[in-house]
Write a protein that holds these residues in place. Structure first.
Motif, PDB file in Angstrom:
ATOM      1  N   LYS A   6       0.809  -1.085   0.046  1.00  0.00           N
ATOM      2  CA  LYS A   6      -0.090   0.010   0.127  1.00  0.00           C
ATOM      3  C   LYS A   6       0.843   1.374  -0.094  1.00  0.00           C
ATOM      4  CE  LYS A   6      -3.855   2.192   2.290  1.00  0.00           C
ATOM      5  NZ  LYS A   6      -3.705   3.284   1.250  1.00  0.00           N
ATOM      6  N   VAL A   7       1.964   1.212   0.888  1.00  0.00           N
ATOM      7  CA  VAL A   7       2.856   2.334   0.901  1.00  0.00           C
ATOM      8  C   VAL A   7       3.426   2.763  -0.732  1.00  0.00           C
ATOM      9  CG1 VAL A   7       5.177   3.145   1.770  1.00  0.00           C
ATOM     10  CG2 VAL A   7       3.424   2.073   3.578  1.00  0.00           C
ATOM     11  N   TYR A   8       3.838   1.500  -1.276  1.00  0.00           N
ATOM     12  CA  TYR A   8       4.285   1.832  -2.531  1.00  0.00           C
ATOM     13  C   TYR A   8       3.324   2.377  -3.598  1.00  0.00           C
ATOM     14  CZ  TYR A   8       6.204   0.388  -7.151  1.00  0.00           C
ATOM     15  OH  TYR A   8       6.681   0.233  -8.561  1.00  0.00           O
ATOM     16  N   ASP A   9       2.129   1.806  -3.273  1.00  0.00           N
ATOM     17  CA  ASP A   9       0.970   2.147  -4.489  1.00  0.00           C
ATOM     18  C   ASP A   9       0.727   3.653  -4.281  1.00  0.00           C
ATOM     19  OD1 ASP A   9       0.899  -0.498  -5.556  1.00  0.00           O
ATOM     20  OD2 ASP A   9      -0.988  -0.800  -4.477  1.00  0.00           O
ATOM     21  N   ASP A  10       0.670   3.888  -2.718  1.00  0.00           N
ATOM     22  CA  ASP A  10       0.358   5.439  -2.573  1.00  0.00           C
ATOM     23  C   ASP A  10       1.436   6.325  -3.007  1.00  0.00           C
ATOM     24  OD1 ASP A  10      -1.804   4.557  -1.454  1.00  0.00           O
ATOM     25  OD2 ASP A  10      -1.379   5.055   0.624  1.00  0.00           O
ATOM     26  N   ILE A  11       2.710   5.795  -2.830  1.00  0.00           N
ATOM     27  CA  ILE A  11       4.006   6.700  -3.463  1.00  0.00           C
ATOM     28  C   ILE A  11       3.767   6.859  -4.801  1.00  0.00           C
ATOM     29  CG2 ILE A  11       6.324   6.877  -3.520  1.00  0.00           C
ATOM     30  CD1 ILE A  11       6.496   5.982  -0.698  1.00  0.00           C
ATOM     31  N   ALA A  12       3.516   5.646  -5.478  1.00  0.00           N
ATOM     32  CA  ALA A  12       3.760   5.718  -6.944  1.00  0.00           C
ATOM     33  C   ALA A  12       2.564   6.676  -7.470  1.00  0.00           C
ATOM     34  CB  ALA A  12       3.522   4.272  -7.581  1.00  0.00           C
ATOM     35  N   ILE A  13       1.183   6.587  -6.864  1.00  0.00           N
ATOM     36  CA  ILE A  13       0.280   7.442  -7.518  1.00  0.00           C
ATOM     37  C   ILE A  13       0.702   8.819  -7.383  1.00  0.00           C
ATOM     38  CG2 ILE A  13      -2.134   8.331  -6.623  1.00  0.00           C
ATOM     39  CD1 ILE A  13      -2.682   5.359  -5.922  1.00  0.00           C
ATOM     40  N   VAL A  14       1.399   9.335  -6.240  1.00  0.00           N
ATOM     41  CA  VAL A  14       1.452  10.712  -6.284  1.00  0.00           C
ATOM     42  C   VAL A  14       2.617  11.128  -7.056  1.00  0.00           C
ATOM     43  CG1 VAL A  14       2.160  12.516  -4.718  1.00  0.00           C
ATOM     44  CG2 VAL A  14       0.531  10.891  -3.807  1.00  0.00           C
ATOM     45  N   PHE A  15       3.761  10.377  -6.908  1.00  0.00           N
ATOM     46  CA  PHE A  15       5.168  10.752  -7.502  1.00  0.00           C
ATOM     47  C   PHE A  15       5.300  10.185  -9.128  1.00  0.00           C
ATOM     48  CE2 PHE A  15       5.780  11.428  -3.146  1.00  0.00           C
ATOM     49  CZ  PHE A  15       6.484  12.765  -3.248  1.00  0.00           C
ATOM     50  N   TYR A  16       4.469   9.496  -9.462  1.00  0.00           N
ATOM     51  CA  TYR A  16       4.402   8.921 -10.823  1.00  0.00           C
ATOM     52  C   TYR A  16       3.181   9.252 -11.408  1.00  0.00           C
ATOM     53  CZ  TYR A  16       5.392   6.044 -14.995  1.00  0.00           C
ATOM     54  OH  TYR A  16       5.562   5.634 -16.357  1.00  0.00           O
ATOM     55  N   ARG A  17       2.049   8.826 -11.331  1.00  0.00           N
ATOM     56  CA  ARG A  17       1.097   9.146 -11.887  1.00  0.00           C
ATOM     57  C   ARG A  17       0.436  10.220 -11.959  1.00  0.00           C
ATOM     58  NH1 ARG A  17      -2.943   4.294 -10.269  1.00  0.00           N
ATOM     59  NH2 ARG A  17      -1.082   3.238  -9.521  1.00  0.00           N
ATOM     60  N   LEU A  18       0.407  11.080 -10.867  1.00  0.00           N
ATOM     61  CA  LEU A  18       0.044  12.469 -10.914  1.00  0.00           C
ATOM     62  C   LEU A  18       1.134  13.373 -11.462  1.00  0.00           C
ATOM     63  CD1 LEU A  18      -1.682  13.000  -7.506  1.00  0.00           C
ATOM     64  CD2 LEU A  18      -2.828  12.793  -9.687  1.00  0.00           C
ATOM     65  N   VAL A  19       2.163  13.075 -11.095  1.00  0.00           N
ATOM     66  CA  VAL A  19       3.476  14.165 -11.489  1.00  0.00           C
ATOM     67  C   VAL A  19       3.670  13.761 -13.041  1.00  0.00           C
ATOM     68  CG1 VAL A  19       5.686  14.851 -11.116  1.00  0.00           C
ATOM     69  CG2 VAL A  19       4.131  14.368  -9.309  1.00  0.00           C
ATOM     70  N   TRP A  20       3.792  12.616 -13.627  1.00  0.00           N
ATOM     71  CA  TRP A  20       4.458  12.382 -14.613  1.00  0.00           C
ATOM     72  C   TRP A  20       3.308  11.973 -15.856  1.00  0.00           C
ATOM     73  CZ3 TRP A  20       8.908  14.544 -15.068  1.00  0.00           C
ATOM     74  CH2 TRP A  20       9.801  14.470 -13.894  1.00  0.00           C
ATOM     75  N   ARG A  21       2.075  11.352 -15.358  1.00  0.00           N
ATOM     76  CA  ARG A  21       1.387  10.753 -16.233  1.00  0.00           C
ATOM     77  C   ARG A  21       0.313  11.689 -16.753  1.00  0.00           C
ATOM     78  NH1 ARG A  21       4.176   7.229 -19.159  1.00  0.00           N
ATOM     79  NH2 ARG A  21       1.972   6.312 -19.841  1.00  0.00           N
ATOM     80  N   ARG A  22       0.053  12.368 -15.696  1.00  0.00           N
ATOM     81  CA  ARG A  22      -1.133  13.329 -16.125  1.00  0.00           C
ATOM     82  C   ARG A  22      -0.939  14.554 -16.009  1.00  0.00           C
ATOM     83  NH1 ARG A  22      -5.768  11.744 -11.934  1.00  0.00           N
ATOM     84  NH2 ARG A  22      -5.103   9.543 -12.512  1.00  0.00           N
ATOM     85  N   ALA A  23      -1.523  15.575 -17.251  1.00  0.00           N
ATOM     86  CA  ALA A  23      -1.167  16.929 -17.002  1.00  0.00           C
ATOM     87  C   ALA A  23      -1.541  17.578 -15.981  1.00  0.00           C
ATOM     88  CB  ALA A  23      -2.041  17.592 -18.039  1.00  0.00           C
TER      89      ALA A  23
END
Lengths: 399, 84
Positions: A6-23
């Motif tokens: 869950k920690v990994y998923d939460d961090i991935a959402i913020v620092f990968y998907r929100l920052v890099w994958r979506r405008a």
């Protein structure tokens, strides 16, 4: 283990998907830009990119044996890799490239000969605009207004009208092409298929590592400020690329589409920046920083620059940004802009701000005090906001 | 003058290729294109400008059209499905 997943998923959402994958939402870009500019000013200097590019142009002339001074006194002739100000420009290119690649938005984007001709015309217009105004859309309007320079609001008038003229030209071109489309006569064909997985995110990470190496080299050569400005530039590049906060579009869309959303957020960004700059300056820190000569040349220069930035596809920052996204049109505009502005001293005989052409630098902070100057800038921003809202309202009436 | 390549990919279904057109060309062109498109027809617009997947749907929706799907079809390339 579940908890760690869950920690990994939460961090991935913020620092990968929100920052890099979506405008990013535009307001995030506007806020980030204001704070990054205040911090960089506090560190060394504020954001502006064209004087460096003009110096690169002069540097190329000198390489070719044509002796010419760089047009801006603040950025004297230096090999670009040893020029501290150019670090911001290089950083922007790095930051945009990293962001565009990780988000799989990079592509070598070719144009046709007419597009390249427009790039040359746009680059030449921006080249003259930058030395007349001075300096560019971001430095001469965005940062200059924050820096309590009268030139900032004055440049806005020219940029607004120039952006309108350039925008009408692009719209005319788009309409010409769209009107030639005939759906009933369209040949039958196969639709484009989705491409497979891309290697771009890995290349983006590799460019990020390269940036870290270059930053470390400057640091170990005893040039920590070079490292700092390079990294600040990269931060600006990432902010611009992810939030798509385009200053050329901001001016262009107000009158062409009667939509001022982008400019309204930029005004909000300037308001925050103004408070930050005024606090720093009122403490005696670099009080004349980004205070440029103001006069009729500011309006005329802004108008010329405004047309140029729109037909080239980006202002000073914009063409650096689009260059790093793979736009060949931006590469050509950049070269044309640098070579035009770099020849200014040959044409005019003096540097920017010297001689008969230019007015005097006018600091609202010095004339009206730091509180008074800040209040006047906020008043200007409020008036500009009302003007934009008024223009938007006329569109709704039309419909 | 550069042409917008248009093909018919199915019944009442077209693909309009605006790859190679920087922003804001796609969002300016879509205004005329949507007027030309007949009712209940579908137009897939291909773009390679990163602002277009956001800008073009706004214009389409403001003109009363629908955008059921925006998807990335390649690196730096998107397909915007427009239905009138």
């Amino acid at each position: 283990m579940k908890r760690w997943t869950k920690v990994y998923d939460d961090i991935a959402i913020v620092f990968y998907r929100l920052v890099w994958r979506r405008a990013w939402p535009i307001w995030v870009g506007a806020l980030a830009l204001a704070f990054a500019n205040i911090f960089m000013f506090a560190y060394a200097r504020a954001l502006g990119v064209f004087p460096q590019m003009a110096m690169w142009g002069s540097w190329v002339y000198n390489l070719l044996g044509i002796k010419v001074e760089a047009p801006f006194a603040a950025v004297p002739l230096t090999p670009p890799h040893l020029d501290i100000h150019s670090m911001i420009d290089f950083g922007i290119v790095f930051g945009v490239a990293i962001a565009a690649l990780i988000s799989e938005e990079f592509k070598i984007r070719k144009d046709d000969w007419q597009g390249y001709l427009a790039a040359i015309a746009g680059g030449v217009l921006m080249g003259f605009g930058t030395v007349l105004m001075p300096p560019c859309n971001v430095g001469g309007f965005y940062t200059a207004t924050m820096a309590l320079s009268l030139g900032g609001p004055v440049a806005a008038l020219g940029l607004l009208l120039g952006g309108y003229v350039g925008g009408l030209f692009l719209k005319w071109q788009a309409n010409q092409a769209a009107n030639a489309v005939d759906f009933s006569a369209a040949p039958v064909g196969e639709p484009v298929k989705k491409a497979g997985a891309s290697l771009q995110p890995y290349i983006g990470v590799a460019i990020g590592i390269l940036l870290a190496i270059v930053a470390f080299i400057y640091f170990s050569l005893g040039k920590p400020k070079f490292t700092g400005l390079l990294l600040f530039g990269a931060l600006f590049g990432i902010i611009f690329q992810r939030s798509r906060l385009c200053m050329a579009a901001a001016f262009r869309e107000i009158l062409v589409s009667r939509n001022g959303t982008v400019m309204k957020w930029i005004l909000f960004s300037i308001a925050i920046g103004t408070v930050g700059f005024a606090i720093l300056k009122s403490q005696g820190y670099q009080q004349m920083h980004f205070v440029f000569p103001a006069g009729l040349h500011t309006v005329v220069g802004g108008f010329i620059f405004g047309i140029g930035m729109v037909i080239a596809g980006g202002c000073g920052v914009g063409i650096l940004w689009r260059s790093a996204e793979g736009y060949v049109r931006a590469w050509i505009a950049l070269i044309a802009g640098a070579l035009t502005s770099g020849s200014w001293v040959l044409i005019y005989g003096h540097r920017v701000g010297e001689g008969w052409l230019y007015g005097k630098p006018f600091s609202l902070g010095h004339q009206f005090g730091w509180f008074g100057g800040t209040a006047l800038i906020l008043l200007f921003l409020a008036c500009f906001y009302i003007l934009i809202t008024y223009v938007e309202a006329t569109k709704n009436e039309k419909n | 003058m550069k042409k917008i390549k248009t093909i018919k990919v199915g019944e009442r279904h077209y693909q309009v290729d605006m790859r190679g057109w920087m922003c804001p060309y796609p969002k300016y062109a879509v205004e005329s294109l949507i007027r030309k498109l007949e009712d209940n027809n579908r137009m897939d617009m291909l773009v390679d400008c990163p602002s277009a997947p956001d800008d073009v749907p706004k214009v389409v929706k403001a003109m009363g059209g629908k955008v059921p799907e925006v998807s990335q079809v390649g690196s730096g390339e998107w397909r915007i499905v427009i239905v009138k």
